[in-house]
Write a protein that holds these residues in place. Structure first.
Motif, PDB file in Angstrom:
ATOM      1  N   MET A 147      11.721-128.248  -7.332  1.00  0.00           N
ATOM      2  CA  MET A 147      11.756-129.915  -6.622  1.00  0.00           C
ATOM      3  C   MET A 147      12.710-130.424  -5.777  1.00  0.00           C
ATOM      4  N   TYR A 148      13.698-128.908  -5.023  1.00  0.00           N
ATOM      5  CA  TYR A 148      14.985-129.384  -4.726  1.00  0.00           C
ATOM      6  C   TYR A 148      14.420-128.459  -3.116  1.00  0.00           C
ATOM      7  N   VAL A 149      12.856-128.310  -3.225  1.00  0.00           N
ATOM      8  CA  VAL A 149      13.024-127.301  -1.922  1.00  0.00           C
ATOM      9  C   VAL A 149      12.882-128.767  -0.725  1.00  0.00           C
ATOM     10  N   LEU A 189       1.648-120.025   3.828  1.00  0.00           N
ATOM     11  CA  LEU A 189       1.382-120.233   2.308  1.00  0.00           C
ATOM     12  C   LEU A 189       1.575-120.841   0.898  1.00  0.00           C
ATOM     13  N   VAL A 190       0.947-121.886   1.198  1.00  0.00           N
ATOM     14  CA  VAL A 190       2.134-123.753   0.247  1.00  0.00           C
ATOM     15  C   VAL A 190       1.353-123.688  -0.568  1.00  0.00           C
ATOM     16  N   GLN A 191       1.459-123.538  -1.421  1.00  0.00           N
ATOM     17  CA  GLN A 191       0.989-124.914  -2.806  1.00  0.00           C
ATOM     18  C   GLN A 191       1.426-126.272  -2.540  1.00  0.00           C
ATOM     19  N   LEU A 192       1.206-126.890  -3.954  1.00  0.00           N
ATOM     20  CA  LEU A 192       1.387-128.206  -4.587  1.00  0.00           C
ATOM     21  C   LEU A 192       2.564-128.299  -5.660  1.00  0.00           C
ATOM     22  N   GLU A 193       3.505-127.299  -6.339  1.00  0.00           N
ATOM     23  CA  GLU A 193       4.038-126.902  -7.324  1.00  0.00           C
ATOM     24  C   GLU A 193       6.028-127.855  -6.879  1.00  0.00           C
ATOM     25  N   ILE A 194       5.858-127.974  -5.225  1.00  0.00           N
ATOM     26  CA  ILE A 194       7.074-128.122  -4.805  1.00  0.00           C
ATOM     27  C   ILE A 194       6.893-129.042  -4.688  1.00  0.00           C
ATOM     28  N   PRO A 195       8.292-130.094  -3.740  1.00  0.00           N
ATOM     29  CA  PRO A 195       7.514-131.615  -3.316  1.00  0.00           C
ATOM     30  C   PRO A 195       6.756-132.072  -2.314  1.00  0.00           C
ATOM     31  N   LEU A 196       5.670-133.181  -2.398  1.00  0.00           N
ATOM     32  CA  LEU A 196       4.761-133.706  -1.280  1.00  0.00           C
ATOM     33  C   LEU A 196       5.227-133.894   0.254  1.00  0.00           C
ATOM     34  N   ASP A 197       6.634-134.136   0.611  1.00  0.00           N
ATOM     35  CA  ASP A 197       6.983-134.266   1.755  1.00  0.00           C
ATOM     36  C   ASP A 197       7.171-133.486   2.385  1.00  0.00           C
ATOM     37  N   THR A 198       7.713-131.610   1.535  1.00  0.00           N
ATOM     38  CA  THR A 198       8.076-131.192   1.898  1.00  0.00           C
ATOM     39  C   THR A 198       7.099-130.178   2.118  1.00  0.00           C
TER      40      THR A 198
END
Ligand code: ADP
Length: 310
Positions: A116-118, A137-146
């Motif tokens: 969650m700190y990415v 390539l990006v997924q949704l296990e990190i903050p949505l804003d990022t």
């Protein structure tokens, strides 16, 4: 130069095999325990690297003993660049606690911790230092804003963007105009559009809604043992899965996304790229473990030769 940038999670998965999923308040004895490095970001990064393409991972881990476990496979994989994985003080590395019952059903709780700190600054750093990425390539296990920021910034640099919307949440429509290829599974597709997905027609209808909302090239929905459906503005193609003896489908979606990103980066058209991704994902189901099962390029080429690409 790493052509593919993966921005996402790094976890340790703790798996207990149980005869059945316990009910609330109940304790039951498990029948086996395993610890595996995981996280969608890490899995997809290793998937890309095993296919022979350099992959740069942007992520975070905690300053704890879990970090070593989480990074174990990433550190020994050729083609993985870990310069943009940083450590967060005072926060634990992401973990998933998974119970799997005897029929293969599971329940999972994730504590994302360092994931969650990415942040936006991680995205800026990698874009400042590395030029010439061919795909994100990006997924949704990190903050949505990022996620939203990364998609916009990579799109501005004309890099092909692939969003694997997993685990699914309802996304703000403004994100889609920065997504070239969207890769939900059927459950995730349903959540994105707020509809139940029960048939191929539902998949097509939902995909068209997402193209209308702004997705640029294609919505590619994975359907497990039924393969994948590609919907573009002028084509709908259902590509059946390759027939294999699947023994563990954990991480099949990650293998699929890695295969798709590599194929598109190498210049394949979307349909051929999905065929290639189907082959990578099918092969991944024939071995235990999400990362352990990710196939190498030679094995994929052999498999395709034996099965044919149609
Ligand atoms: P997720 O793991 O994200 O839920 P899916 O279950 O839809 O994703 O699987 C992703 C891809 O993996 C499928 O599109 C297919 O190519 C491949 N796959 C999954 N299960 C099987 C299977 N039993 N046999 C062959 N291929 C499979």
């Amino acid at each position: 130069m790493p052509p593919i940038c993966i921005i996402g999670s790094i976890h340790v998965d703790f798996i207990i095999r149980v005869p059945r999923i316990p009910s609330i308040g109940e304790t039951i004895l498990g029948e086996g325990f395993e610890i595996h490095p995981g996280g969608k970001g890490a899995n997809q990064c290793i998937g890309v690297a095993r296919l022979g393409v350099r992959a740069s991972l942007v992520s975070r881990v905690g300053n704890d003993f879990l970090a070593d476990m989480a990074l174990k496979n990433l550190k020994t994989e050729d083609n993985v660049v870990l310069d943009y994985v940083s450590t967060v003080e005072g926060v634990h590395t992401g973990v998933a606690f998974i119970l799997v019952d005897s029929s293969g059903d599971n329940i999972i709780a994730v504590a994302p911790g360092a994931d969650m700190y990415v942040s936006r600054s991680d995205v800026d750093k990698v874009l400042k230092s590395i030029h010439g990425f061919k795909a994100l390539l990006v997924q949704l296990e990190i903050p949505l804003d990022t996620v939203a920021y990364a998609l916009e910034k990579f799109h501005e640099k004309d890099v092909l963007t692939i969003l694997n919307p997993a685990p699914a949440v309802v996304l703000h429509e403004s994100i889609y105009k920065y997504v070239d290829v969207l890769t939900p599974n059927s459950t995730e597709l349903g959540i994105l559009v707020g509809l139940d997905i029960g048939s191929l027609d539902d998949v097509i209808h939902a995909s068209r809604k997402l193209l209308k909302a702004g997705v640029r090239i294609a919505v590619v929905t994975t359907l497990g043992a039924n393969g994948a459906v590609v919907v573009t503005r002028n084509r709908v193609v259902h590509l059946p899965a390759f027939k294999v003896k699947a023994i563990d489908t954990t991480g099949a979606g990650d293998a699929f996304n890695a295969g798709l990103a590599v194929a598109l980066t190498e210049g394949m058209g979307i349909i051929d790229a999905v065929l290639f991704a189907n082959a990578v994902a099918a092969l991944s189901t024939t071995k235990m473990g999400a990362q352990e099962g990710l196939p190498r390029r030679d094995d994929v080429e052999d498999f395709i030769k034996r099965h044919g690409l149609s």
